[in-house]
Design a protein around this motif. Structure first.
Motif, PDB file in Angstrom:
ATOM      1  N   UNK A 158       0.818  -1.219   0.000  1.00 47.62           N
ATOM      2  CA  UNK A 158       0.000   0.000   0.000  1.00 47.62           C
ATOM      3  C   UNK A 158       0.847   1.262   0.000  1.00 47.62           C
ATOM      4  N   UNK A 159       2.080   1.167   0.459  1.00 51.91           N
ATOM      5  CA  UNK A 159       2.917   2.359   0.482  1.00 51.91           C
ATOM      6  C   UNK A 159       4.220   2.105   1.209  1.00 51.91           C
ATOM      7  N   UNK A 160       5.202   2.982   0.963  1.00 48.97           N
ATOM      8  CA  UNK A 160       6.494   2.937   1.636  1.00 48.97           C
ATOM      9  C   UNK A 160       6.637   4.170   2.507  1.00 48.97           C
ATOM     10  N   UNK A 161       7.219   3.985   3.679  1.00 50.35           N
ATOM     11  CA  UNK A 161       7.380   5.096   4.609  1.00 50.35           C
ATOM     12  C   UNK A 161       8.300   6.159   4.019  1.00 50.35           C
ATOM     13  N   UNK A 162       8.146   7.385   4.514  1.00 48.60           N
ATOM     14  CA  UNK A 162       8.975   8.483   4.025  1.00 48.60           C
ATOM     15  C   UNK A 162      10.374   8.498   4.595  1.00 48.60           C
ATOM     16  N   UNK A 163      10.670   7.598   5.519  1.00 48.76           N
ATOM     17  CA  UNK A 163      12.004   7.539   6.112  1.00 48.76           C
ATOM     18  C   UNK A 163      12.224   6.201   6.769  1.00 48.76           C
ATOM     19  N   UNK A 164      13.435   5.940   7.187  1.00 47.89           N
ATOM     20  CA  UNK A 164      13.754   4.689   7.846  1.00 47.89           C
ATOM     21  C   UNK A 164      13.239   4.691   9.277  1.00 47.89           C
TER      22      UNK A 164
END
Length: 382
Positions: free
Chosen positions: A322-328
């Protein structure tokens, strides 16, 4: 004879050793061929199939937990739910004492009624002020007529005084008549001044009446009784009081299971205070933390196979990226790593990837928040 037997036995032993050596060579050759075939097969499998999948066991279930908070303050009258209890959206979970809200609503309704009557009075007053303006205009016309009459009396008295004053030198007019003529002239002048003052007062009264009507007209201009600002303000306060009364019944915002209930009967709560949480189990997703080196071919919409420790490896869930986070993960940690320091060691970072689960599978096998999962992404779909 004996030597011949020994020679035959030696030759037979030598032949046996040769056959064993040849068999061993063939065996090693076969094993080598199998190893090479296995290596080639694994390489082909990894290249053509396995390399298109990335997996991690650093994955956990999560949900957008709804926090239930009151919109108004008050004393808790009843708590209708307990921890682990399922609720539906719109169910009343907490009730706040509504005595103050009922009284505030009654007061607001009374203020609305008074505002409506006041605005109706403005409309009725407009007709009254119009009549007053007409009356003041008549008074002004009458005063102007009196001024004109007084002016005529002054002119007549002045002519009469001049005539008698001219005859007084010849003795044709007595001193008493001259005095009466002079007094009549002064009296006419005084009456003119009084008439002019009355006319000025009538004019001022008419101007004041016009101003009063204009001021009253501002209160009702470009608005009906329903849209008048005073009525609209009173109605908004009534609606706010009605809303505050409805808010004494705190309702569940979503379907889910009650968790972290901290409210008790009789507690004085303030607006915005956390009373309990509701976990929407039907909307559970998975946050899978993949290594950064695994994400070069991961895209939104790719299929994901998931397994839960709760049900074991025999049960598989289907999901999509559904999506990838904007940071680690380390970036958003409470105490993030300070890589700018001199004591820096490179560590492979992990990036949270959100995986949306199939609602039908969730309904069949519910998952709680925080469970361990294994996620495998099929990256063949770009």
């Amino acid at each position: 004879m004996e030597s011949e037997v020994l020679d035959a036995a030696a030759r037979a032993a030598e032949d046996t050793d040769v056959r064993r050596l040849q068999h061993r060579k063939r065996l090693f050759a076969a094993l080598g061929a199998v190893a090479i075939a296995g290596g080639v097969g694994y390489a082909l499998y990894d290249r053509l199939y396995a390399s298109h999948f990335v997996a991690t066991d650093n994955a956990y279930t999560a949900a957008e937990t709804a926090q239930v908070t009151p919109a108004i303050g008050g004393i808790v009258r009843a708590v209708h739910v307990t921890d682990t209890q399922p609720v539906k959206a719109g169910d009343t979970v907490v009730s706040i004492d509504d005595t103050d809200a009922v009284l505030a609503l009654a007061q607001a309704e009374a203020e609305l009624g008074r505002a409506i009557r006041r605005v109706r009075g403005y409309a009725a007053n407009d007709d009254s002020l119009a009549a007053q303006i007409a009356a003041r205009a008549s008074d002004e016309q009458r005063a102007l007529a009196q001024v004109a009459a007084a002016q005529a009396d002054v002119e007549r008295a002045q002519i009469d005084l001049k005539r008698r004053d001219a005859l007084a030198g010849s003795g044709s007019v007595s001193g008493e008549e001259l005095t009466k003529a002079r007094n009549a002239f002064e009296s006419a002048r005084a009456n003119l001044s009084a008439a002019q003052a009355t006319a000025a007062q009538a004019r001022a009264s008419r101007t004041a009446a016009v101003g009063s009507r204009q001021a009253n007209a501002v209160l009702i201009a470009d608005a009906t009784e329903a849209t008048n600002p005073e009525v609209a303000l009173a109605r908004a306060r009534r609606d706010q009081a009605q809303l505050n009364l409805e808010r004494t019944a705190i309702r569940a915002p979503v379907d889910g299971v009650v968790a972290r209930r901290s409210v008790q009967v009789g507690q004085q709560v303030q607006a915005g205070a956390a009373l309990l949480s509701i976990v929407p189990l039907s909307q559970v997703h998975v946050d899978a933390n993949f290594k950064e080196v695994q994400l070069d071919r991961v895209r939104i919409g790719q299929p994901v196979a998931l397994r839960s420790d709760l049900y074991g490896h025999k049960v598989q869930y289907r999901g999509v990226v559904a999506g990838l986070a904007g940071g680690t993960g380390s970036t958003f940690a409470t105490i993030p790593a300070q890589n700018a320091t001199g004591n820096w060691i490179k560590v492979v970072q992990r990036v949270p990837v959100r995986v949306q689960l199939d609602p039908a599978e969730l309904a069949a096998r519910p998952l709680q928040v925080g469970l361990s999962m294994t996620a495998t992404i099929d990256t063949r779909r770009q």
